[in-house]
Design an enzyme around this catalytic site. Structure first.
Site, PDB file in Angstrom:
ATOM      1  CG  PHE A   1       8.072  -9.751  -5.712  1.00  0.00           C
ATOM      2  CD1 PHE A   1       8.110  -9.058  -4.594  1.00  0.00           C
ATOM      3  CD2 PHE A   1       6.747  -9.782  -5.941  1.00  0.00           C
ATOM      4  CE1 PHE A   1       7.334  -8.431  -3.697  1.00  0.00           C
ATOM      5  CE2 PHE A   1       5.620  -9.527  -5.370  1.00  0.00           C
ATOM      6  CZ  PHE A   1       5.783  -8.517  -4.446  1.00  0.00           C
TER       7      PHE A   1
ATOM      8  CG  ASP B   1       5.236 -16.493  -9.301  1.00  0.00           C
ATOM      9  OD1 ASP B   1       4.615 -15.779 -10.222  1.00  0.00           O
ATOM     10  OD2 ASP B   1       5.533 -15.740  -8.088  1.00  0.00           O
TER      11      ASP B   1
ATOM     12  CB  THR C   1     -15.921 -17.392   1.579  1.00  0.00           C
ATOM     13  OG1 THR C   1     -15.737 -18.015   2.849  1.00  0.00           O
ATOM     14  CG2 THR C   1     -17.227 -17.214   0.908  1.00  0.00           C
TER      15      THR C   1
ATOM     16  CE  LYS D   1       2.788  -8.248 -11.324  1.00  0.00           C
ATOM     17  NZ  LYS D   1       2.452  -7.047 -10.722  1.00  0.00           N
TER      18      LYS D   1
END
Lengths: 496, 496
Positions: free
Chosen positions: B218, B324, B380, B355
């Protein structure tokens, strides 16, 4: 000192005043009560920009953070209202406003109150996974904030973090909706083939559908949004893209009054191409996404007729119509949402927002745009309540000071001044555009990048869009006296 | 009342104590000084969950916001430390912690101080476009916060908003780096063909390169990250995906001690397949992305040898190695970064985080991962200083209370207790895993979803991962006395 009509809401009469005389000094007559009484009366430039402190700090930052896109370092404790301060004592009138994302002024007192509230502190330190454990006050925060300004016909929201993911979650909603219709409704279960193939990123589970966007469009920089972005090669090079179609965006000629017929034909041509692509493109089109004004791609406008045409075509072909109001939304065009200018008979299916909202997400109205099962449109945070609280305070401030109306009025005033400059200096103010669009005004100029740099030495912080446009993106608290300062300095810059 | 060794840091000896006796009441002996003295002594359940107030509020929220994934509404003003309060007076021990994203407890006083500081208020109301107008204190915020805990060998950061865009910007960096090498270095200009083709989303400008991920992985839910996510069909169905490869992730057998040889062979098989795909996959692989523990896909572990093998293969083939750490990072495994467990000789090329950091981004070390020109990796906001300030306060709190060490020790204690339960109730605690990985512990259970729901009525808020795993994701302030409460109630739940 010139005679600026004191309380004229009728901009036309003001527009006839001689512009150059009105702009003879930065200490202009103040036609309106200032929203920020503590603002300086004008810019202050005391060093070359960047000055020594800025250079030193930039070198330090560069050790850990890429600064090659840096414009200037800012001291946000000393910035106020429309004025941004740097580290060398320079104070600039800011008509770029953090790439169009500061709505109600630096150090706005009402925002400060919201930021210093116990509710804010609580939301910052107890950040919920909104989809699983929303806070007791989440419905109220939405109803008194984000949803209070929902576009007409749209009463639901999916909250996000920034423009890119606002658009991408909207695209996901469109794809799920499209396939649900193909499948025969929300009750029809996924096939085993779909379930197996999607785990391998293959169709039919991961279908080869597309989002149509327009030439010169900008919709973000993540993989899905970047596949709809067509602004500049530098935004896209080396990044894999989906094979999604682009339609031509109308290239209007200015002044509009002189090219009415030609422009109408150009818009028709583009609409025809949209319809042809919807019918023929090899990856079926689930949605069309469009900016009311192409904001990064060069401030490209189209008429309400064009957008009404788009709405009509998308509706007829069962294609969703997504309006990307990330840059145009929240008042800058003199309406709260830029698409309010179009008087659509059927609202857009989805409207995305970010920037001046200081949060992000997409609005929708059709309940079928909620996916048929939970956890299909989901992520850990699903937005940020602390940012939603800031947006609520922004909305309150916009209402209290009537800032949308202010932007419409100031925009007309500013546009009239620019029109005078463009008559006087036609080579420097080409294709002036944004009339009646609040302060969302731009023009082309031959040596644009040089102008933008030079403007800083005149105390003006200003940005560009596309290849040759100067774009104005002042805050909603930009008033006539600020417009006078801007106009005066623009003239000085080009005269230099 | 059981005899829990008072100050034992040597967990092994504690582990030999009889677990069941140690869990005879929720008012256990407190072996360690509590980090949150004002925490309740145990959960309190006074209504069915959801109770009447929750039901009413959920119906109201449902009017405007999809609540079908809702677990419960929470009152974050009444939540404290490890305990989450709902709207009906129920207070639950929270070992799910907002999908593993609350690090140092609800209403942590040190975080409150940071949230209520003038610097925070300033950053909230004057949000900069960090790439263009960084604040004067941005370098310092990075150096005293995010970069202070940078993984070994990585000294740069690109800040983002959440796990999905942290991963996607990392992927973009990998693609730009790959093409730059193919092109012959940072000085080589883009070809005209590249520039023209990318505007049409076609190669060579938009090349058909890929990111390799693993089965059950994931990595997020936007279009690029979702193309590397392989957890569940419901996450992916109906969303177009890139044709990117997936390698098998080792399926280890438990207990590990009894299947050492078999598991090593399984890991070798997976590594061989990784190498084969790198050599043969039709869309060349620019990077391999992997979670140290597959966290959504079912808490799937692999050994340090496997990850060292991955590092070796990727290095040999000039493929970037992206780790990750969105769910595993910031202390939960008993090291600050889970990949610290691997003792790599060469660090990962990129490590992504979110997280528990309450912000997001990716770390890197190689300066060539800064794209060769500005505005290629840009947006931005490029993160959020207010969230970076919260992460800084979290880091301070982790250091002050030695929370990584606490998590290692408490994790071992908790694991030992679960091991005892698994011996006693083998059918309910299958494939117990996460030994030596702090509190990042999971097991499979036949009727998982039912167990998760039932746990609430026992005052435990707990989550699942994959199809059949119960996953523990307590906060870093989870202590032995919390572990005792959890263990006791887990036994009650399965006994019921």
């Amino acid at each position: 000192m010139a005679s600026i009509a004191r309380s004229s809401l009728r901009v036309r009469s003001v527009a006839r005043l001689p512009a150059v005389r009105a702009m003879s000094t930065t200490r202009v007559l103040r036609a309106d009560k200032p929203f920020f009484p503590e603002e300086p009366s004008g810019p202050k430039v005391v060093t070359a920009i960047p000055g020594p402190n800025n250079k030193k700090a930039a070198a330090e930052l560069n050790e850990v953070f890429d600064v090659r896109s840096m414009n200037m370092l800012a001291d946000y404790t000393k910035s106020v209202g429309n004025y941004i301060a740097d580290l060398d004592g320079n104070v600039l009138l800011d008509v770029y406003a953090q790439i169009a994302s500061i709505p109600v002024g630096y150090n706005n007192p009402h925002l400060l109150k919201a930021a210093a509230s116990p509710q804010m502190a609580n939301s910052l330190i107890n950040r919920p996974a909104l989809g699983n454990f929303p806070s007791a006050d989440w419905a109220s925060i939405l109803n008194t904030g984000i949803l209070k300004v929902a576009p007409k016909g749209l009463d639901q929201v999916f909250t996000a973090m920034a423009g890119s993911d606002a658009n991408e979650t909207a695209y996901k909603a469109a794809f799920m909706y499209y396939r649900q219709r193909e499948r025969g409704g929300p009750e029809v279960e996924f096939s085993e083939e779909e379930i197996a193939s999607t785990m391998n990123n293959q169709s039919p589970g991961s279908p080869q559908l597309s989002i149509m966007s327009f030439r010169s469009a900008f919709h973000g920089r993540l993989f899905g949004s970047l596949s709809t972005t067509r602004s500049k090669p530098i935004h896209k090079l080396d990044i894999p893209s989906f094979d999604w179609p682009q339609a031509p965006f109308p290239q209007l000629k200015y002044p509009l009054e002189e090219h009415a017929q030609e422009n109408a034909a150009e818009e028709q041509r583009c609409l025809q191409e949209v319809e042809r692509l919807i019918k023929e493109f090899h990856n079926p089109v689930a949605a069309v996404v469009v900016e009311p004004i192409q904001s990064e791609g060069g401030d490209n406008h189209a008429s309400p007729a064009f957008f009404n045409g788009l709405r009509e075509i998308t509706k007829r072909h069962n294609v969703l119509f997504i309006v990307d109001e990330v840059q145009t939304g929240v008042g800058a065009t003199g309406k709260f949402w830029a698409h309010d200018h179009w008087n659509l008979q059927t609202p857009p299916d989805i409207v995305t927002f970010s920037k001046k909202a200081q949060t992000a997400g997409y609005y929708y109205g059709n309940p079928a745009l909620r996916p048929n099962k939970p956890y299909r449109q989901f992520n850990t945070w699903m937005g940020d309540p602390s940012r939603a609280l800031i947006f609520r305070a922004i909305i309150e401030e916009i209402e209290r000071l009537k800032l949308v109306e202010n932007t419409a009025i100031t925009g007309d005033y500013l546009y009239a001044g620019l029109e005078r400059l463009s008559q006087q200096y036609p080579e420097h103010f080409q294709n002036l555009r944004g009339k009646g669009q609040g302060t969302f005004i731009a023009w082309d100029t031959p040596n644009r990048d040089e102008i933008l740099v030079k403007a800083k030495s005149f105390g003006i912080n200003i940005g560009g869009s596309g290849a040759s446009a100067v774009r104005l993106r002042p805050m909603l608290i930009f008033q006539k006296h600020h417009a006078d300062i801007l106009l005066e300095n623009l003239e000085k810059i080009i005269k230099q």
